[in-house]
Write a protein that holds these residues in place. Structure first.
Motif: not given
Length: 313
Positions: A201-215
């Motif tokens: 469940n670890l999220y790390r930002r990848n600037d090339s694939t920012i998710p549409d939502y952060m919920i």
């Protein structure tokens, strides 16, 4: 009509659909544990509080002999390397926050702030954290924001918060499931045994694939049946640099914002919607409504009668 009462260091907020408490002394920041009441269903949040705030960090290894080391290599922090930039942990160590309350037609706003008092590696203490929360009639969620104004130049400065807030339970007894917009849905049974944040469940930002939502949300169990969802929605998903959802005696919902270069005197922050939703689709609709919002601004004065709030991107 939305209203508030100040009882010493406690701000009691009441709208037609919500009630909540903000405690400005003791364990501070955000909403006091188990006080966000959904008047539609009668449920309350299940954890240590909502939109709780910690410290400033950077993603680097501590140097030998550091006087304020960040520990890792355990179930609490996993093997994720960090080091402190400024302290203390606001929620547990600040002990008392400055605050102001504003009211208008159908809304109440609470603003809190604190200057960090310790710094590492020759940096100055004194960066300013500000939190604003707005409660409105007709909504089962509140809007909130964080803003950091740094006194230091830091290549990758992050603020750690709990979003929506940690979840207390006994072998999954109080909730049905957890939803992460970047990772799907997991049943309560997946959080019976402890595991570190980098196990899953670890999220790390990848600037090339920012998710549409952060919920990030949990569905409460109400009288043995599925209840509503308590969700924390970060309105600009790109500001989130890292997010955890792991079990360490409770479900830990840590989120870090920023992670970009910040020069002394510059600011960064994020805005959120936190509260109750019958369906995840409703949380997505709220995220769409406020997409890209970065903060909340209060303006005007009580004396002149033109106190108001606005969102900015």
């Amino acid at each position: 009509m939305a209203s508030c009462t100040i009882d010493g260091s406690t701000v009691i907020i009441d709208t037609d659909l919500l009630s909540a408490e903000v405690h400005t002394e003791g364990y501070v920041s955000g909403i006091k544990a188990q006080t966000l009441l959904d008047k539609t269903t009668g449920v309350r949040d299940l954890g240590h509080g909502l939109h709780i705030v910690d410290f400033l960090l950077e993603p680097l290894q501590d140097e030998p002999g550091c006087s304020l080391p960040y520990h890792h290599g355990d179930v609490t922090h996993g093997d994720i390397v960090k080091r402190y930039v400024e302290l203390p942990q606001i929620c547990t160590k600040a002990r008392k926050l400055a605050f102001e309350v504003s009211e208008g037609d159908g809304w109440v706003a609470v603003r809190q702030w604190f200057r960090y008092t310790e710094a590492t590696y020759g940096r100055r203490p004194g960066s300013l954290w500000e939190q604003t929360m707005v409660f409105q009639d007709g909504l089962r969620y509140f809007l909130s924001s964080d803003r950091i104004t740094s006194v230091n130049t830091v290549p990758q400065l992050t603020l750690r918060i709990d979003m929506p807030g940690h979840l207390k339970h006994d072998a999954g007894d109080s909730f049905e499931r957890i939803y992460l917009s970047y990772g799907g849905t997991s049943p309560a049974a997946a959080f019976v045994e402890d595991f570190p944040p980098d196990a899953r469940n670890l999220y790390r930002r990848n600037d090339s694939t920012i998710p549409d939502y952060m919920i990030r949300a949990y569905q409460v169990r109400q009288e043995g049946a599925e209840g509503p969802w308590l969700a924390g929605i970060t309105l600009d998903p790109g500001i989130v640099s890292e997010a955890w959802c792991h079990q360490r005696g409770y479900v830990c919902f840590i989120e870090e914002i920023g992670g970009r270069p910040v020069a002394a005197g510059e600011s960064f922050g994020a805005a959120y919607a936190v509260g109750w939703f019958d369906r995840i689709q409703d949380a997505r609709a709220t995220a769409d409504e406020y997409r890209g919002v970065a903060g909340i601004e209060l303006s005007g004065t009580e004396e002149t009668g033109d106190r108001r709030w606005s969102l900015y991107r």
